[in-house]
Design a protein around this motif. Structure first.
Motif, PDB file in Angstrom:
ATOM      1  N   LEU A  56       5.054  13.539  -1.568  1.00 57.42           N
ATOM      2  CA  LEU A  56       5.804  12.464  -2.371  1.00 57.42           C
ATOM      3  C   LEU A  56       6.946  12.355  -1.136  1.00 57.42           C
ATOM      4  CD1 LEU A  56       6.533  10.392  -4.062  1.00 57.42           C
ATOM      5  CD2 LEU A  56       7.642  12.061  -5.408  1.00 57.42           C
ATOM      6  N   GLU A  57       7.533  13.441  -0.734  1.00 53.98           N
ATOM      7  CA  GLU A  57       8.587  13.393   0.075  1.00 53.98           C
ATOM      8  C   GLU A  57       8.038  12.573   1.439  1.00 53.98           C
ATOM      9  OE1 GLU A  57      10.782  16.596   1.068  1.00 53.98           O
ATOM     10  OE2 GLU A  57      11.222  17.235  -1.332  1.00 53.98           O
ATOM     11  N   ILE A  58       6.938  12.952   1.964  1.00 55.03           N
ATOM     12  CA  ILE A  58       6.478  12.270   3.062  1.00 55.03           C
ATOM     13  C   ILE A  58       6.118  10.948   2.947  1.00 55.03           C
ATOM     14  CG2 ILE A  58       4.242  12.429   4.643  1.00 55.03           C
ATOM     15  CD1 ILE A  58       4.221  15.291   4.380  1.00 55.03           C
ATOM     16  N   GLN A  59       5.572  10.719   1.670  1.00 55.87           N
ATOM     17  CA  GLN A  59       4.968   9.165   1.496  1.00 55.87           C
ATOM     18  C   GLN A  59       6.380   8.202   1.436  1.00 55.87           C
ATOM     19  OE1 GLN A  59       2.114   7.984   1.396  1.00 55.87           O
ATOM     20  NE2 GLN A  59       0.882   9.589   1.016  1.00 55.87           N
ATOM     21  N   GLU A  60       7.601   8.692   1.061  1.00 61.55           N
ATOM     22  CA  GLU A  60       8.713   8.045   0.739  1.00 61.55           C
ATOM     23  C   GLU A  60       9.389   7.797   2.210  1.00 61.55           C
ATOM     24  OE1 GLU A  60      10.858  10.253  -1.893  1.00 61.55           O
ATOM     25  OE2 GLU A  60      10.285   9.341  -3.717  1.00 61.55           O
ATOM     26  N   LEU A  61       9.229   8.848   3.138  1.00 64.07           N
ATOM     27  CA  LEU A  61       9.679   8.796   4.368  1.00 64.07           C
ATOM     28  C   LEU A  61       8.870   7.653   5.236  1.00 64.07           C
ATOM     29  CD1 LEU A  61      10.569  12.421   5.388  1.00 64.07           C
ATOM     30  CD2 LEU A  61      12.373  10.640   4.998  1.00 64.07           C
ATOM     31  N   GLN A  62       7.615   7.598   5.236  1.00 67.00           N
ATOM     32  CA  GLN A  62       6.749   6.781   5.765  1.00 67.00           C
ATOM     33  C   GLN A  62       7.160   5.458   5.232  1.00 67.00           C
ATOM     34  OE1 GLN A  62       2.922   8.223   4.996  1.00 67.00           O
ATOM     35  NE2 GLN A  62       2.846   9.594   6.727  1.00 67.00           N
ATOM     36  N   LYS A  63       7.481   5.165   4.038  1.00 69.43           N
ATOM     37  CA  LYS A  63       7.775   3.905   3.507  1.00 69.43           C
ATOM     38  C   LYS A  63       9.031   3.211   4.416  1.00 69.43           C
ATOM     39  CE  LYS A  63       9.242   1.347  -0.518  1.00 69.43           C
ATOM     40  NZ  LYS A  63       9.578   1.271  -1.936  1.00 69.43           N
ATOM     41  N   GLU A  64      10.083   4.330   4.394  1.00 67.56           N
ATOM     42  CA  GLU A  64      11.387   4.080   5.018  1.00 67.56           C
ATOM     43  C   GLU A  64      11.112   3.483   6.576  1.00 67.56           C
ATOM     44  OE1 GLU A  64      14.264   3.377   3.459  1.00 67.56           O
ATOM     45  OE2 GLU A  64      13.293   3.775   1.686  1.00 67.56           O
ATOM     46  N   GLN A  65      10.098   4.145   7.053  1.00 67.90           N
ATOM     47  CA  GLN A  65      10.091   3.802   8.525  1.00 67.90           C
ATOM     48  C   GLN A  65       9.134   2.667   8.627  1.00 67.90           C
ATOM     49  OE1 GLN A  65       7.295   6.663  10.336  1.00 67.90           O
ATOM     50  NE2 GLN A  65       7.699   5.988  12.400  1.00 67.90           N
ATOM     51  N   LEU A  66       8.361   2.688   7.644  1.00 69.36           N
ATOM     52  CA  LEU A  66       7.547   1.328   7.689  1.00 69.36           C
ATOM     53  C   LEU A  66       8.212  -0.036   7.535  1.00 69.36           C
ATOM     54  CD1 LEU A  66       4.541   0.123   7.661  1.00 69.36           C
ATOM     55  CD2 LEU A  66       4.260   0.506   5.337  1.00 69.36           C
ATOM     56  N   ILE A  67       9.574   0.127   6.663  1.00 68.63           N
ATOM     57  CA  ILE A  67      10.119  -1.112   6.412  1.00 68.63           C
ATOM     58  C   ILE A  67      10.888  -1.519   7.662  1.00 68.63           C
ATOM     59  CG2 ILE A  67      12.319  -1.818   5.143  1.00 68.63           C
ATOM     60  CD1 ILE A  67      11.642   0.132   2.549  1.00 68.63           C
ATOM     61  N   ALA A  68      11.509  -0.468   8.439  1.00 67.73           N
ATOM     62  CA  ALA A  68      12.171  -0.885   9.605  1.00 67.73           C
ATOM     63  C   ALA A  68      11.382  -1.355  10.472  1.00 67.73           C
ATOM     64  CB  ALA A  68      12.606   0.571  10.261  1.00 67.73           C
ATOM     65  N   ASP A  69       9.961  -1.001  10.667  1.00 71.69           N
ATOM     66  CA  ASP A  69       8.780  -1.480  11.664  1.00 71.69           C
ATOM     67  C   ASP A  69       8.430  -2.921  11.131  1.00 71.69           C
ATOM     68  OD1 ASP A  69       9.051   0.848  13.055  1.00 71.69           O
ATOM     69  OD2 ASP A  69       7.230   1.582  12.008  1.00 71.69           O
ATOM     70  N   ILE A  70       8.404  -3.245   9.949  1.00 70.66           N
ATOM     71  CA  ILE A  70       8.027  -4.254   9.533  1.00 70.66           C
ATOM     72  C   ILE A  70       9.073  -5.319   9.735  1.00 70.66           C
ATOM     73  CG2 ILE A  70       7.526  -5.707   7.449  1.00 70.66           C
ATOM     74  CD1 ILE A  70       5.918  -3.598   6.289  1.00 70.66           C
ATOM     75  N   GLU A  71      10.267  -5.019   9.348  1.00 70.35           N
ATOM     76  CA  GLU A  71      11.442  -5.883   9.777  1.00 70.35           C
ATOM     77  C   GLU A  71      11.367  -6.460  11.238  1.00 70.35           C
ATOM     78  OE1 GLU A  71      16.007  -6.653   8.484  1.00 70.35           O
ATOM     79  OE2 GLU A  71      14.997  -4.708   7.689  1.00 70.35           O
TER      80      GLU A  71
ATOM     81  N   GLN B 219       0.911  -1.148   0.122  1.00 66.56           N
ATOM     82  CA  GLN B 219       0.040   0.132   0.052  1.00 66.56           C
ATOM     83  C   GLN B 219       1.068   1.242  -0.012  1.00 66.56           C
ATOM     84  OE1 GLN B 219      -3.388  -0.037   2.590  1.00 66.56           O
ATOM     85  NE2 GLN B 219      -2.979  -2.150   2.959  1.00 66.56           N
ATOM     86  N   ALA B 220       2.107   1.285   0.909  1.00 69.23           N
ATOM     87  CA  ALA B 220       2.931   2.299   0.775  1.00 69.23           C
ATOM     88  C   ALA B 220       3.448   2.714  -0.637  1.00 69.23           C
ATOM     89  CB  ALA B 220       4.038   2.078   1.783  1.00 69.23           C
ATOM     90  N   ASN B 221       3.879   1.506  -1.504  1.00 72.11           N
ATOM     91  CA  ASN B 221       4.463   1.609  -2.784  1.00 72.11           C
ATOM     92  C   ASN B 221       3.391   2.052  -3.509  1.00 72.11           C
ATOM     93  OD1 ASN B 221       6.933   0.564  -2.108  1.00 72.11           O
ATOM     94  ND2 ASN B 221       6.269  -1.655  -2.546  1.00 72.11           N
ATOM     95  N   LYS B 222       2.093   1.856  -3.427  1.00 72.71           N
ATOM     96  CA  LYS B 222       1.141   2.426  -4.172  1.00 72.71           C
ATOM     97  C   LYS B 222       0.649   3.630  -3.876  1.00 72.71           C
ATOM     98  CE  LYS B 222      -0.442  -0.213  -6.735  1.00 72.71           C
ATOM     99  NZ  LYS B 222      -0.006  -0.461  -8.020  1.00 72.71           N
ATOM    100  N   ASN B 223       0.816   4.041  -2.797  1.00 71.94           N
ATOM    101  CA  ASN B 223       0.500   5.723  -2.243  1.00 71.94           C
ATOM    102  C   ASN B 223       1.741   6.372  -3.034  1.00 71.94           C
ATOM    103  OD1 ASN B 223      -2.040   5.574  -0.913  1.00 71.94           O
ATOM    104  ND2 ASN B 223      -0.778   4.734   0.779  1.00 71.94           N
ATOM    105  N   ILE B 224       2.963   6.129  -2.942  1.00 76.28           N
ATOM    106  CA  ILE B 224       3.860   6.751  -3.739  1.00 76.28           C
ATOM    107  C   ILE B 224       3.735   6.971  -5.188  1.00 76.28           C
ATOM    108  CG2 ILE B 224       6.506   6.669  -4.402  1.00 76.28           C
ATOM    109  CD1 ILE B 224       6.900   5.350  -1.581  1.00 76.28           C
ATOM    110  N   GLU B 225       3.454   5.751  -5.911  1.00 78.67           N
ATOM    111  CA  GLU B 225       3.028   5.849  -7.313  1.00 78.67           C
ATOM    112  C   GLU B 225       1.801   7.165  -7.410  1.00 78.67           C
ATOM    113  OE1 GLU B 225       2.053   2.061  -8.779  1.00 78.67           O
ATOM    114  OE2 GLU B 225       3.858   1.233  -8.325  1.00 78.67           O
ATOM    115  N   ILE B 226       0.770   6.925  -6.613  1.00 82.13           N
ATOM    116  CA  ILE B 226      -0.254   8.078  -6.819  1.00 82.13           C
ATOM    117  C   ILE B 226       0.144   9.477  -6.652  1.00 82.13           C
ATOM    118  CG2 ILE B 226      -2.481   8.743  -5.416  1.00 82.13           C
ATOM    119  CD1 ILE B 226      -3.126   5.635  -5.361  1.00 82.13           C
TER     120      ILE B 226
END
Length: 439
Positions: free
Chosen positions: A336-351, A258-265
């Protein structure tokens, strides 16, 4: 005799059918939830709305055709002076006017904004599918949590019923021994107290089991009209590989997708904002019919009819809109910058969550195996104590303690078994494999 055999066979088959209806397997529970759960139905309907929105009919690529028609009637009193000085008066002059037209408008170019919006609608549809998948996964976890709670309470109820059976046998034995003067009334009273406590525990467990079954039925969309049993057999997916699942987590976790899709949007939003700086070119065409009648003696033409077509191009260019387009573009880039930062944070949280879930799963599985071994020890201890109790070599207090140790071991084993299974399901959910494996 034949009729009797037929009736017997019918009753036998009917009893088997009723039993089959009362056993709710995990496969059946999943099917009922996918079809009838209200949250899943809402999510699926939302996907249908997004599918409608991404259709060509909602893209702006098609022309608009407008039809217009009208009519009017006027009655007027008219006085006019002719060139020779004569005056003519016309009272109640009636004028009728009719018109009809068809107009076509089509945008040839709008700075590519229409193209980006259309692509955005398709991405939004895919995002809705991911959101529906997340709802399904969450519902499945909820379903299995309640299902295994029912299973655990069912096994706990069975253990408590067995405990009461043992306590009743102890009370009977104490009564006989008291009657024959082999012990005091205190032994009988202690046995009665223990039976009362066991009965209260069983009553509470049965009520909790009924309540949990109702909770499960709600998740299933209230599709079960009668009481049911659940399968208490648990199979663990022991072939799970941590590194393999971690790679799948990074690739298939629904929240990350979903985070990847939000970045594309967001990237499309930037392009749409920039399209506001370009001109818009449109094509228009129309065909019309007009008719008017006038019965005034002063009119030169009593009836007039016109028909005709027109077509052309128009161009509009918003050279400056007060800075709105510039602001929208800047904000889109920041989003877009916010979405990319949220994705980086999400990757760390998910791992981190995956590693925690995996370790928790391994610990729960180990505890379950230890509790299984503990059951054997407690069962052996209880049987030995029971034999000695019958021979009068241990007191009722020691026998009761061995009985409670066995009961607690069974309850702990039941809890460990279902907690281990739920921990396994959590690992599968994080890795995006929950809906891809046979549970």
């Amino acid at each position: 005799m034949k009729t009797k055999h037929v009736v017997t066979l019918f009753l036998t088959l009917f009893g088997i059918t009723m039993y089959a209806q009362q056993m709710l397997s995990t496969e059946t529970a999943v099917e009922l939830a996918l079809e009838n759960n209200y949250g899943i139905q809402i999510a699926n309907t939302t996907v249908e709305v997004a599918e409608n929105n991404k259709d060509i009919l909602n893209s702006g690529y098609l022309p608009t055709i407008t039809g217009n028609a009208g009519g009017s009637i006027d009655k007027q009193n008219t006085e006019g002076e002719l060139a020779d000085g004569d005056t003519r008066i016309a009272n109640g002059v009636e004028t009728r006017r009719y018109n009809a037209s068809v107009t076509l408008n089509y945008t040839l170019f709008d700075g590519l904004g229409r193209q980006y919006n259309y692509r955005r609608l398709k991405e939004q549809y895919q995002l809705s599918e991911l959101e529906a998948r997340e709802t399904i996964e969450t519902t499945m976890i909820q379903l299995f949590t309640i299902y295994y709670s029912v299973a655990q309470l069912s096994e706990n109820t069975g253990a408590l019923e067995e405990t009461i059976t043992i306590s009743k046998d102890r009370l009977t034995r104490a009564g006989y021994q008291f009657d024959y003067g082999q012990n005091t009334k205190l032994e009988v009273l202690n046995a009665e107290v223990d039976i009362n406590n066991d009965s209260i525990n069983l009553i509470n467990a049965k009520q909790q089991l009924k309540n949990t079954k109702r909770d499960l039925n709600v998740v299933l969309g209230n599709q079960l009209s009668q009481d049911f049993e659940v399968d208490t057999t648990i199979d663990f997916l022991l072939q799970l590989n941590k590194e393999n699942l971690l790679e799948k987590t990074k690739a298939n976790n629904v929240t990350l997708l979903q985070a990847n899709k939000n970045i594309e949007i967001s990237q499309l939003d930037i392009k749409t904002s920039k399209a506001q700086f370009l001109p818009t070119v449109g094509l228009f065409g129309s065909y019309g019919w007009n008719e008017s009648t006038n019965n005034s003696p002063l009119a030169f033409v009593l009836q007039n009819t016109t028909t005709g077509a027109s077509a052309g191009l128009n161009l509009s260019w918003n050279l400056f809109d007060g800075g709105t387009a510039i602001t929208n573009t800047k904000n889109a880039k920041l989003n877009l910058e916010i979405q990319e930062l949220q994705k980086e944070q999400l990757i760390a949280d998910i791992e981190r969550n995956f590693n925690n879930a995996w370790d928790n799963y391994q610990n729960r599985l180990t505890i379950y195996h230890v509790q299984n071994d503990n059951i054997k020890t407690a069962q052996n201890n209880f049987e030995r104590t029971q034999e000695k109790f019958k021979l009068g070599q241990v007191t009722s207090i020691e026998f009761r303690q061995a009985q409670l140790n066995l009961l607690n071991a069974e309850l702990s084993r039941n809890q460990a078994k279902y907690e281990a299974k739920l921990a396994e399901l959590t690992v599968l959910q994080l890795s995006g494999e929950l809906l891809n494996v046979e549970l």
